[in-house]
Design a protein around this motif. Structure first.
Motif, PDB file in Angstrom:
ATOM      1  N   ASP A 131      -1.874   3.911  -4.042  1.00  0.00           N
ATOM      2  CA  ASP A 131      -2.312   2.674  -4.672  1.00  0.00           C
ATOM      3  C   ASP A 131      -2.067   1.504  -3.744  1.00  0.00           C
ATOM      4  OD1 ASP A 131       0.329   1.318  -5.409  1.00  0.00           O
ATOM      5  OD2 ASP A 131       0.541   3.202  -6.508  1.00  0.00           O
ATOM      6  N   ARG A 165      -1.550  -2.910  -4.071  1.00  0.00           N
ATOM      7  CA  ARG A 165      -1.217  -3.959  -5.044  1.00  0.00           C
ATOM      8  C   ARG A 165      -1.129  -5.307  -4.348  1.00  0.00           C
ATOM      9  NH1 ARG A 165       2.728  -0.865  -9.257  1.00  0.00           N
ATOM     10  NH2 ARG A 165       2.196   1.230  -8.530  1.00  0.00           N
ATOM     11  N   MET A 205       7.310  -3.673   1.534  1.00  0.00           N
ATOM     12  CA  MET A 205       6.955  -2.758   2.623  1.00  0.00           C
ATOM     13  C   MET A 205       8.094  -2.666   3.634  1.00  0.00           C
ATOM     14  SD  MET A 205       3.889  -1.569   1.867  1.00  0.00           S
ATOM     15  CE  MET A 205       3.446  -0.704   3.365  1.00  0.00           C
ATOM     16  N   ARG A 248      10.837  -0.148   2.723  1.00  0.00           N
ATOM     17  CA  ARG A 248      10.468   1.208   2.305  1.00  0.00           C
ATOM     18  C   ARG A 248      10.937   2.268   3.298  1.00  0.00           C
ATOM     19  NH1 ARG A 248       4.985   1.084  -1.152  1.00  0.00           N
ATOM     20  NH2 ARG A 248       5.612  -0.669  -2.457  1.00  0.00           N
ATOM     21  N   GLY A 275       0.863  -1.175   0.000  1.00  0.00           N
ATOM     22  CA  GLY A 275       0.000   0.000   0.000  1.00  0.00           C
ATOM     23  C   GLY A 275       0.893   1.217   0.000  1.00  0.00           C
ATOM     24  N   THR A 276       0.666   2.125  -0.925  1.00  0.00           N
ATOM     25  CA  THR A 276       1.606   3.224  -1.106  1.00  0.00           C
ATOM     26  C   THR A 276       0.945   4.582  -1.064  1.00  0.00           C
ATOM     27  OG1 THR A 276       2.977   1.840  -2.512  1.00  0.00           O
ATOM     28  CG2 THR A 276       3.348   4.210  -2.630  1.00  0.00           C
TER      29      THR A 276
END
Lengths: 419, 419
Positions: free
Chosen positions: A295, A297, B240, B243, A271-272
């Motif tokens: 977005d 994915r 994730m 990040r 999730g970004t």
């Protein structure tokens, strides 16, 4: 004309030195942070790259056509030019802190394929085209993959032309300004197949030391552009209960999107939060407007659908928590089981024939190929890139990383074009 | 010269028609949304307002001095000009969606006081000065109250000149550009007292139908400018766990600040997310840099200190949660029991003498008076404004709302200047 293809020797290989020199020239245009590029769509740097690319195509004997959203098609005639072309390509634009390889390898690799065919005088049965799609990255205009989406009928041409940039320009205005507002219709013609060579943009091939990624399917991705409306007021006396701070609504929303990504991280979901702008966005005053882009994915389309539902709930929850209203102003969805089984087999068999190590894997990033898959048989070929680093000036793929992919592109394309 | 003040008749009143016309002229300069102003500091609109204000001061026989941070002082000589002046003022700049009253009433109200004294030929014992402080709002340059802070010794002149705006300008450069980079030293001289007349910017006086707010103390406010550093990467394949999205760090931080505000809302505390910028801040790429501005406020200084500690913890927690690093790049603190008891009594007694309803109350917004309180006896006079709405184009105070405050300013100032 009867089908009498010449045979392409299995020993045929691209000229990696020539390809590397071509790539090096591209790396001089729109230089960004050290080692990287900042060649945003429809900027002067994009124009310069396009001009160089078009001149290379013409030198290679190709006829160049520009469509109304700036997509560049460079065509090499085949033996039977009434047949739909086999198309190879990707994009020459980059993110603001982009690398030298993302997208670029797919376009300039296609050019190397054509140059090699010219070297050996091989004329395919079907015509071959190279394409550079406009604004794949979405780094200046939203949504990403605008022009391949338009080609596939997802977006009307006029709507694309109206897309705004942060600096007050429009997609159509900038196309005209840099001289790439073409006259060819967008789409509206059959393609035989579309191959997109691309760096993996993930760590799998590099870490497993595998030369070729056979891209079987795509992560399902759901993107959202959401606006929040509140009311300006003073940051001091105005009671918390009466505040309608659109910046808080947008921040709460993007945190929720990040949380959704973490909830699905165990199964590879993402999730970004990619963008937040607010107005006035200044010390001393609450913001009455904010906009967020995000977005989610997942490889599993059903999981991606759950994530998207949670995003939609988060929109209204975040807005309500901040006393604001919200609107989902744009939405885009990609991916799934979109690639053509026959083309995937061609890529896999070609890799095997050429003796390259290979494995099946999904694509996680968005690609123009996702839209092309709506209008013709499509697949992708992945090459390793170091550590999977991308959208970063440290993105890197060496000549040895790229050569297998270039040769698979060459032989797969010719196999398809000669059939 | 011996102290022989004339007596100012208790019946003396300002000319509200003249004042309203003056305010109406100001409302034509830097027009924003309907009914509001967008007169950001050191813009062309600010210059135009300054030019008009200076011409009014000169017409009123005042001598005008500009200091090195653009503060404008307009002096009316007294009987004994070796004595430090009594100063009245506020600011003429506004927020991006500001009103016609915030700050402006304090400067133009002071001008009306001087005009009235001219009308009746009253020469105070001490000189009187009107001041317009540069960039009170912080709507273009951070921090707010820059130039009164500089006057009070909180910020060096060179540091103020280097403050950047979003549009790439600097405070010093813009001062020079609009012709208000003066030569007078900043501060470095004694003031006898400072009175600031201001709309309340809160709902208390309006809802209780009270004419005068006697400002006894100020909410304690702690402001922060925080930057977060991460790393760009692709929004698709990048796991994730790896990040470092600075936008997520900043969004998490601002949500935490909002939560702190809610936790203290029951006792009147506020926590405000006022600004977030990130780079590249685009679809498809994680941001490697973000900056957030916020503040927390409470009437109880000890509670405000707890809130500030929680903000500081939230900086590192938000950064860690997003894999980023963080730095508190600037901090500002205002408020507390800063106002002078004698001046507060003068205001309260003047309101009583003039027959206006009045009540004690704290100031919740930041004001230039907070910095002046560091260098001379200071207080404020509040007038009602409709619904407490401010930093919004719907900010409003009618002639009947403002007249009592103007007369209290007149009589309080003269009482102080004649003593």
């Amino acid at each position: 004309m009867p089908h009498t293809p010449q045979s392409l020797s299995p020993d045929t290989r691209v000229d990696t030195e020539r390809f590397s020199a071509t790539l090096a020239r591209s790396a001089e245009i729109g230089v960004g942070r050290e080692g990287g590029l900042s060649r945003l769509a429809l900027t002067d740097a994009d124009r310069e790259m396009r001009d160089v690319f078009v001149s290379w195509c013409r030198e290679a004997g190709l006829s160049v056509t520009i469509d109304r959203v700036g997509n560049i098609f460079a065509r090499r005639q085949g033996q039977d030019n009434d047949l739909p072309p086999v198309v190879m390509g990707s994009h020459l634009d980059t993110q603001a802190n982009g690398g030298r390889f993302d997208g670029i390898v797919g376009v300039l690799g296609a050019l190397e394929v054509v140059r090699r065919l010219n070297d050996i005088g091989h004329i395919t049965r079907r015509p071959i085209e190279i394409v550079n799609w406009t604004n794949e990255e979405g780094g200046r205009f939203s949504p990403p993959m605008t022009a391949s989406g338009c080609f596939a009928g997802a977006y009307p041409v006029d709507w694309v032309h109206e897309r705004p940039s942060d600096d007050g320009a429009t997609f159509g205005g900038e196309l005209a300004r840099i001289g790439y507002l073409g006259e060819a219709p967008v789409g509206e013609r059959p393609l035989d197949a579309y191959f997109e060579l691309h760096i993996e943009q993930g760590p799998i091939l590099d870490s497993e030391r595998i030369q070729i990624g056979v891209v079987t399917h795509a992560y399902t991705s759901h993107g959202f552009l959401v606006s929040f409306n509140g009311e300006t007021a003073h940051t001091g006396p105005w009671p918390m209960e009466r505040r309608k701070n659109a910046l808080v609504a947008a921040a709460r929303f993007l945190v929720a999107v990040d949380n959704i990504g973490w909830d699905f991280a165990g199964t590879g979901g993402k999730g970004t939060a990619s963008r937040l702008v607010a107005w006035p966005n200044k010390a001393g005053i609450l913001s009455d407007w904010a906009e967020a882009v995000c977005d989610v994915r997942h490889e599993d389309p059903a999981a991606a659908a759950v994530m998207a539902e949670r995003v939609i709930r988060a929109v209204s929850e975040a807005a309500a928590r901040a006393g604001c209203t919200a609107e989902i102003r744009d939405r885009w969805d990609w991916g799934g089981a979109i690639f053509d089984a026959d083309l995937v087999s061609v890529v896999r068999e070609t890799a095997r024939m050429l003796g390259y190590s290979h494995r099946d894997l999904p694509s996680q990033a968005g690609h123009d190929a996702y839209f092309l898959a709506r209008v013709c048989p499509t697949t992708m070929i992945f090459t390793p890139c170091r550590g999977g680093v991308t959208h970063n000036n440290n993105e890197f793929a060496g000549q040895e990383d790229l050569e297998p992919g270039l040769n698979v592109l060459l032989h797969s394309t010719v196999a398809r074009a000669d059939r």
